[in-house]
Design an enzyme around this catalytic site. Structure first.
Site, PDB file in Angstrom:
ATOM      1  N   SER A  10       0.818  -1.219   0.000  1.00  0.00           N
ATOM      2  CA  SER A  10       0.000   0.000   0.000  1.00  0.00           C
ATOM      3  C   SER A  10       0.851   1.267   0.000  1.00  0.00           C
ATOM      4  O   SER A  10       0.387   2.330   0.396  1.00  0.00           O
ATOM      5  CB  SER A  10      -0.937   0.009   1.212  1.00  0.00           C
ATOM      6  OG  SER A  10      -0.184  -0.024   2.424  1.00  0.00           O
ATOM      7  N   ASN A  12       3.690   3.853  -2.288  1.00  0.00           N
ATOM      8  CA  ASN A  12       3.518   4.706  -3.465  1.00  0.00           C
ATOM      9  C   ASN A  12       3.189   3.912  -4.721  1.00  0.00           C
ATOM     10  O   ASN A  12       2.277   4.258  -5.476  1.00  0.00           O
ATOM     11  CB  ASN A  12       4.783   5.535  -3.699  1.00  0.00           C
ATOM     12  CG  ASN A  12       4.934   6.663  -2.695  1.00  0.00           C
ATOM     13  OD1 ASN A  12       3.963   7.106  -2.099  1.00  0.00           O
ATOM     14  ND2 ASN A  12       6.147   7.125  -2.513  1.00  0.00           N
ATOM     15  N   CYS A 128      12.345  -0.318 -13.378  1.00  0.00           N
ATOM     16  CA  CYS A 128      11.877   0.860 -14.111  1.00  0.00           C
ATOM     17  C   CYS A 128      12.796   1.145 -15.296  1.00  0.00           C
ATOM     18  O   CYS A 128      12.338   1.439 -16.403  1.00  0.00           O
ATOM     19  CB  CYS A 128      11.779   2.065 -13.186  1.00  0.00           C
ATOM     20  SG  CYS A 128      13.337   2.583 -12.415  1.00  0.00           S
ATOM     21  N   SER A 159      12.196  10.714  -6.230  1.00  0.00           N
ATOM     22  CA  SER A 159      11.350   9.596  -6.655  1.00  0.00           C
ATOM     23  C   SER A 159      11.960   8.250  -6.288  1.00  0.00           C
ATOM     24  O   SER A 159      11.388   7.209  -6.593  1.00  0.00           O
ATOM     25  CB  SER A 159      11.099   9.664  -8.159  1.00  0.00           C
ATOM     26  OG  SER A 159      12.278   9.344  -8.882  1.00  0.00           O
ATOM     27  N   GLY A 163      13.193   1.668  -0.688  1.00  0.00           N
ATOM     28  CA  GLY A 163      13.294   0.388  -1.381  1.00  0.00           C
ATOM     29  C   GLY A 163      14.216   0.472  -2.582  1.00  0.00           C
ATOM     30  O   GLY A 163      15.062  -0.401  -2.805  1.00  0.00           O
ATOM     31  N   THR A 164      14.064   1.548  -3.369  1.00  0.00           N
ATOM     32  CA  THR A 164      14.928   1.726  -4.538  1.00  0.00           C
ATOM     33  C   THR A 164      16.382   1.873  -4.117  1.00  0.00           C
ATOM     34  O   THR A 164      17.289   1.259  -4.682  1.00  0.00           O
ATOM     35  CB  THR A 164      14.498   2.976  -5.333  1.00  0.00           C
ATOM     36  OG1 THR A 164      13.164   2.788  -5.804  1.00  0.00           O
ATOM     37  CG2 THR A 164      15.418   3.223  -6.516  1.00  0.00           C
ATOM     38  N   ASN A 167      18.095  -1.247  -3.091  1.00  0.00           N
ATOM     39  CA  ASN A 167      18.197  -2.283  -4.115  1.00  0.00           C
ATOM     40  C   ASN A 167      18.930  -1.824  -5.370  1.00  0.00           C
ATOM     41  O   ASN A 167      18.675  -2.332  -6.464  1.00  0.00           O
ATOM     42  CB  ASN A 167      16.796  -2.781  -4.489  1.00  0.00           C
ATOM     43  CG  ASN A 167      16.142  -3.583  -3.389  1.00  0.00           C
ATOM     44  OD1 ASN A 167      16.566  -4.688  -3.082  1.00  0.00           O
ATOM     45  ND2 ASN A 167      15.120  -3.015  -2.777  1.00  0.00           N
ATOM     46  N   ASN A 286       9.781   7.188 -13.515  1.00  0.00           N
ATOM     47  CA  ASN A 286      10.389   5.875 -13.254  1.00  0.00           C
ATOM     48  C   ASN A 286       9.420   4.939 -12.547  1.00  0.00           C
ATOM     49  O   ASN A 286       9.420   3.721 -12.791  1.00  0.00           O
ATOM     50  CB  ASN A 286      11.665   6.035 -12.435  1.00  0.00           C
ATOM     51  CG  ASN A 286      11.447   6.797 -11.134  1.00  0.00           C
ATOM     52  OD1 ASN A 286      10.946   7.925 -11.151  1.00  0.00           O
ATOM     53  ND2 ASN A 286      11.835   6.213 -10.016  1.00  0.00           N
TER      54      ASN A 286
END
Length: 307
Positions: A10, A12, A128, A159, A163-164, A167, A286
């Site tokens: 739940s 972005n 992305c 942005s 998590g991005t 990783n 992205n």
């Protein structure tokens, strides 16, 4: 009949995907949004729009009456969580679309290879950068064999969530592998750049392809047609300028570390991606291309089931 879908995650990405299903899809119906943060904005929005919610994660989801009705489940959580989610969902016969870097199932880029994987129990959305650039590599490859492809994905720092950032290594490995497996390049390389500029910039991608000899106008035409196909589900996807090609002869070969000498056609492709702003800001192209690709994939799966 519309195919019922659920989204796990739940945050972005999950929330933006939910808004796309609700606002734009004519074949998918939101059955549930699942999270683990009871006070998350995504779950609050879902409740306000009449979508069933669960804040106890997948364990609560499987107990909901909506679970039995769901055919396709999107996972917008994390690679670590996805491994368990996939195991549980497969045991119940659900088809899973994975928006995490877990890469359990085959890599799928809708305009390139969705038809090959309609029966796969788990489909990976790559990354992305992969969704943005692999179509361009594939466009060159369908004209001339691509020996090497290198992409640079530049996104707004704002942005790139936790998590991005956690990783990055998985992003580069997964994207490079997708360039090879789906794009058709013999060897791929991926680089990601987080740009802290204010105001935030939209996603930009640079793709370099080294291919065998071919008609340069045919390469440019193939790229332009592919860009138009991607625009069919990502309206903000566009070429910034005409494809640049250069013929590299044996008298002055390119020398690439780890690759060696190259002669043939060098193609340079420049893209930008503006988000649709269904939930995320427009500069987050992205993230928008990931949710848009996942949506298109689910719609194709639903159509295949209906037929």
């Amino acid at each position: 009949m519309m195919a019922k879908v659920a989204i796990i995650g739940s945050g972005n990405i999950g929330t933006d995907l939910m808004m796309k299903v609700l606002r734009t899809s004519k074949v998918l119906q939101m059955a549930a949004l699942v999270g683990i943060e009871p006070e998350s904005d995504g779950l609050a929005r879902a409740r306000g729009m009449g979508v069933a919610t669960a804040d106890g994660g997948i364990d609560e989801f499987v107990k909901m009456p909506q679970f039995k009705e769901v055919r396709i489940v999107f996972d917008a959580t994390s690679a670590k969580s996805h491994r368990r989610h996939d195991e549980v969902l497969r045991a119940h016969g659900k088809q899973v679309i994975d928006l995490t870097p877990a890469a359990i199932g085959p890599y799928v880029v809708p305009v390139v290879n969705i038809e090959e994987h309609l029966d796969a129990p788990n489909l990976s959305m790559v990354s992305c950068g992969g969704q943005a650039t692999i179509p361009m590599v594939a466009a060159v490859h369908r004209v001339a064999k691509v020996h090497y492809a290198e992409i640079v994905a530049t996104i707004a720092s704002k942005s790139a969530g936790p998590g991005t950032r956690a990783n990055i290594d998985e992003f580069t490995r997964t994207t490079a592998r997708g360039i090879e497996v789906v794009g058709g390049a013999a060897r791929g390389k991926a680089i990601i750049v987080l740009n802290p500029a204010e105001p935030p910039m939209i996603m930009r991608n640079t793709i370099f392809c080294l291919s065998e000899e071919a008609d340069e106008s045919a390469i440019a035409g193939s790229v332009e047609r592919m860009a138009a196909e991607v625009q069919g589900y990502v309206p903000g996807y566009r070429l910034k300028q005409q494809v640049q090609t250069e013929r590299i002869g044996p008298a002055r070969p390119l020398r690439i570390p780890g690759f060696g000498e190259f002669t043939g056609i060098k193609s340079a492709i420049f893209l930008e991606i503006e988000g649709a702003a269904h939930y995320l800001p427009a500069y987050a192209g992205n993230l928008d291309i990931m949710t848009s690709a996942a949506l298109r994939t689910a719609e194709r799966l639903a159509a295949a089931t209906a037929n």
